[in-house]
Design a protein around this motif. Sequence first.
Motif, mmCIF file in Angstrom:
data_model
loop_
_atom_site.group_PDB
_atom_site.id
_atom_site.type_symbol
_atom_site.label_atom_id
_atom_site.label_comp_id
_atom_site.label_asym_id
_atom_site.label_seq_id
_atom_site.Cartn_x
_atom_site.Cartn_y
_atom_site.Cartn_z
ATOM 1 N N HIS A 204 15.295 6.915 -0.778
ATOM 2 C CA HIS A 204 14.376 5.790 -0.633
ATOM 3 C C HIS A 204 14.983 4.468 -1.095
ATOM 4 C CE1 HIS A 204 11.480 9.302 -1.071
ATOM 5 N NE2 HIS A 204 11.367 8.907 0.167
ATOM 6 N N GLU A 205 15.726 4.489 -2.179
ATOM 7 C CA GLU A 205 16.310 3.243 -2.676
ATOM 8 C C GLU A 205 17.296 2.669 -1.667
ATOM 9 O OE1 GLU A 205 18.717 1.522 -6.596
ATOM 10 O OE2 GLU A 205 17.985 3.586 -6.549
ATOM 11 N N SER A 208 15.326 1.354 1.277
ATOM 12 C CA SER A 208 14.633 0.118 0.932
ATOM 13 C C SER A 208 15.581 -1.073 0.922
ATOM 14 C CB SER A 208 13.963 0.271 -0.432
ATOM 15 O OG SER A 208 13.279 -0.910 -0.790
ATOM 16 N N CYS A 236 9.553 -1.851 5.446
ATOM 17 C CA CYS A 236 9.706 -1.950 3.985
ATOM 18 C C CYS A 236 8.472 -1.411 3.266
ATOM 19 C CB CYS A 236 9.960 -3.399 3.577
ATOM 20 S SG CYS A 236 11.568 -4.075 4.078
ATOM 21 N N ALA A 240 8.179 2.160 0.878
ATOM 22 C CA ALA A 240 7.593 2.202 -0.476
ATOM 23 C C ALA A 240 6.527 3.286 -0.559
ATOM 24 C CB ALA A 240 7.010 0.841 -0.825
ATOM 25 N N HIS A 241 5.760 3.444 0.500
ATOM 26 C CA HIS A 241 4.762 4.514 0.549
ATOM 27 C C HIS A 241 5.445 5.872 0.469
ATOM 28 C CE1 HIS A 241 1.731 6.869 3.260
ATOM 29 N NE2 HIS A 241 1.671 7.265 2.007
ATOM 30 N N ASP A 245 5.455 4.697 -4.184
ATOM 31 C CA ASP A 245 5.359 3.468 -4.965
ATOM 32 C C ASP A 245 4.196 2.651 -4.395
ATOM 33 O OD1 ASP A 245 5.617 1.045 -6.242
ATOM 34 O OD2 ASP A 245 7.786 0.913 -6.012
ATOM 35 N N ARG A 248 4.223 -1.412 -4.701
ATOM 36 C CA ARG A 248 5.090 -2.137 -3.766
ATOM 37 C C ARG A 248 4.589 -1.997 -2.331
ATOM 38 N NH1 ARG A 248 10.411 -0.828 -1.931
ATOM 39 N NH2 ARG A 248 10.279 1.072 -3.167
ATOM 40 N N SER A 249 4.084 -0.811 -1.990
ATOM 41 C CA SER A 249 3.576 -0.598 -0.640
ATOM 42 C C SER A 249 2.336 -1.448 -0.388
ATOM 43 C CB SER A 249 3.242 0.874 -0.421
ATOM 44 O OG SER A 249 2.832 1.110 0.910
#
Length: 347
Positions: A204-205, A208, A236, A240-241, A245, A248-249
């Motif tokens: 994910h990182e 992102s 983006c 995040a979803h 997170d 952020r989402s």
Amino acid sequence: MIDMFDPVEPRAVLDRISAAAQSGVPLTLVVAGQLHGDRKTRELFLALALSTPRTVRQTAVSWRGLVSAVEAAAGVTVLVDLVVDASAWRTLQQFPLSLGSNAFMRGRVTRAGRGRVAAPEFVSTCLALWQKTGFLEPAELHRLALVYARGEDALLVSTEPALADGAPPQGVGSSGDTPRPEEPGSRASGSLRAVLLAAREGRHEQASEAAAAMYAQVARDLGRLAPETLLWMEVCAEIAHMAMDPVRSCAGWLAVARARLERGEPCDAAEVEACADRAHHQWQRIGSTATLVRLAPQMIELRRLVPGQRSGSLADIQRRTERLSRLDVLSVRPSSNPESAILRLSF
């Protein structure tokens, strides 16, 4: 070819599809609805407007008949978004869904749930993306649409047309694809494939960071309200979803909704409402009381503009915010986590 009509009588449906298939041009078929399975023969039936589980043999389209109807087409692209009953689900566990050897099919099949109303999110997203980003091919649409249309108990549908020797054609799902000249948008498409693959694999990182870089580049080149820019903003937010997170989402979907409104999209447009609904859903998942209350004014402002199809969405945010705002800290346990406080409601 775009051909839309109200499906009621099975024979009329098959005749209409067969005529389109015999027109000599490639056929694009979008199939969304309920798929039933016969418990004795295991034959599959696509429900029509008057179909019930007990009358599918007389009132629904047999999947076998659908295969026969499209076999004469010069080429078939099929997008499917189906909800299936228990019998059909068992059949599809053993026999993958297909519409013949010349059909390129993408989509999802979801198991029916009691008390749940299913929506064709996959094909709706595909059609919306196709309208906005015409350079995306069906396989690319499939990858992106599934980001927005995941669900529990879902089977992904992915079948390729075969050549006479049974091998997949070059450029469609083969490992040794022949390089093709770069077309407008193909670089963005390649980046999108890589980003979504990384997200689905749990990186994910990395996904992102790559999505944020593409968003910045597209915003700089095309403008912050361009459709391609909004697309990367949505990616983006959804990453995040996927990374669980919700803060952020939620912030991401809030930003997309505001951008769509700013570029003049109506408050009741399907895509605007979808952004508001996703922001609302992510807001509800936030575990930090302080963060949830901090984002509440933005959610309230958005819901006043975009109430959506579900009544009471604005009242839900206001009620929950008011309740949480009344929480007082009685004492704090010895811990480095400030949210481990013992809370007391103040009335």
